[in-house]
Design a protein around this motif. Structure first.
Motif, PDB file in Angstrom:
ATOM      1  N   GLU A 151       0.836  -1.203   0.000  1.00  0.00           N
ATOM      2  CA  GLU A 151       0.000   0.000   0.000  1.00  0.00           C
ATOM      3  C   GLU A 151       0.871   1.254   0.000  1.00  0.00           C
ATOM      4  OE1 GLU A 151      -3.145   2.275   2.929  1.00  0.00           O
ATOM      5  OE2 GLU A 151      -2.901   0.116   3.168  1.00  0.00           O
ATOM      6  N   THR A 164      -4.581  -3.848  -5.286  1.00  0.00           N
ATOM      7  CA  THR A 164      -5.913  -3.783  -5.898  1.00  0.00           C
ATOM      8  C   THR A 164      -6.865  -2.965  -5.033  1.00  0.00           C
ATOM      9  OG1 THR A 164      -5.599  -5.918  -6.980  1.00  0.00           O
ATOM     10  CG2 THR A 164      -7.870  -5.158  -6.716  1.00  0.00           C
ATOM     11  N   LEU A 165      -6.871  -3.225  -3.735  1.00  0.00           N
ATOM     12  CA  LEU A 165      -7.743  -2.466  -2.832  1.00  0.00           C
ATOM     13  C   LEU A 165      -7.339  -0.998  -2.759  1.00  0.00           C
ATOM     14  CD1 LEU A 165      -8.187  -5.053   0.057  1.00  0.00           C
ATOM     15  CD2 LEU A 165      -9.915  -4.310  -1.591  1.00  0.00           C
ATOM     16  N   THR A 166      -6.045  -0.740  -2.735  1.00  0.00           N
ATOM     17  CA  THR A 166      -5.566   0.640  -2.653  1.00  0.00           C
ATOM     18  C   THR A 166      -5.889   1.406  -3.927  1.00  0.00           C
ATOM     19  OG1 THR A 166      -3.797  -0.117  -1.190  1.00  0.00           O
ATOM     20  CG2 THR A 166      -3.550   2.064  -2.148  1.00  0.00           C
ATOM     21  N   THR A 206      -8.365   0.800  -5.900  1.00  0.00           N
ATOM     22  CA  THR A 206      -9.810   1.017  -5.867  1.00  0.00           C
ATOM     23  C   THR A 206     -10.146   2.219  -4.993  1.00  0.00           C
ATOM     24  OG1 THR A 206     -10.207  -1.336  -6.232  1.00  0.00           O
ATOM     25  CG2 THR A 206     -12.037  -0.051  -5.334  1.00  0.00           C
TER      26      THR A 206
END
Length: 129
Positions: free
Chosen positions: A43, A113-115, A117
Motif C-alpha cells: 500500500e 488492488t484495494l488501494t 480502488t
C-alpha cells in the motif's frame, strides 16, 4: 496538485502504521503480523508512486506498483552479496525483505488492488467537487 497532497498524506499515514505492525508488540495473531506488514508495504509503495506520478490513473499506478513489488520479491531468489548484506539491516528488512514467499505476492496483489480502488474512488470524488 490536490491528488498529490492526498496520496502523500495517505503515504504518511500508512508508513507509521506499517512500522508499528512490524516493530511494536501489538499482540497480533501470527497471520496478521506476517501479512498485514506485507500488505501495508505494498500500500505504501502504491501511495509513493501515486504521489510521484499524480497524472497517472490508478490502474496504471497499480500496474507499476505490482510490477515493482513482484520483481523485488523475485529478487530474493537471486543472491547478490551487496543486496543480501543490505537485507540484513533494519532498513533492508523493511524495504526489501529477507525471504522469498509466493504468499507475499498474493498479499501485494490484494493490497494494491484495494488501494487502487480506494484511490479511484477518492480521485473520482475530488473531480466532482
Amino acid at each position: 496538485m490536490r491528488r498529490s497532497i492526498t496520496t502523500l498524506t495517505l503515504l504518511l499515514i500508512t508508513i507509521p502504521i506499517g512500522l508499528a505492525v512490524r516493530f511494536l508488540p501489538l499482540g497480533l495473531p501470527w497471520f496478521l503480523y506476517k501479512y498485514l506488514g506485507s500488505t501495508l508495504w505494498a500500500e505504501a509503495l502504491y501511495w509513493f508512486l501515486a504521489t510521484l506520478l499524480p497524472t497517472l490513473r490508478p490502474m496504471a499506478v497499480a500496474t507499476i506498483a505490482l510490477t515493482i513489488a513482484t520483481l523485488l520479491e523475485l529478487s530474493r531468489l537471486v543472491p547478490i552479496a551487496s543486496i543480501d548484506a543490505f537485507r540484513l539491516t533494519s532498513a533492508g528488512k523493511i524495504l526489501l525483505g529477507r525471504y522469498f514467499s509466493f504468499k507475499n505476492i498474493v498479499a501485494y496483489v490484494l493490497a494494491i488492488t484495494l488501494t487502487a480502488t480506494l484511490d479511484h474512488l477518492v480521485a473520482h470524488r475530488q473531480t466532482k467537487s
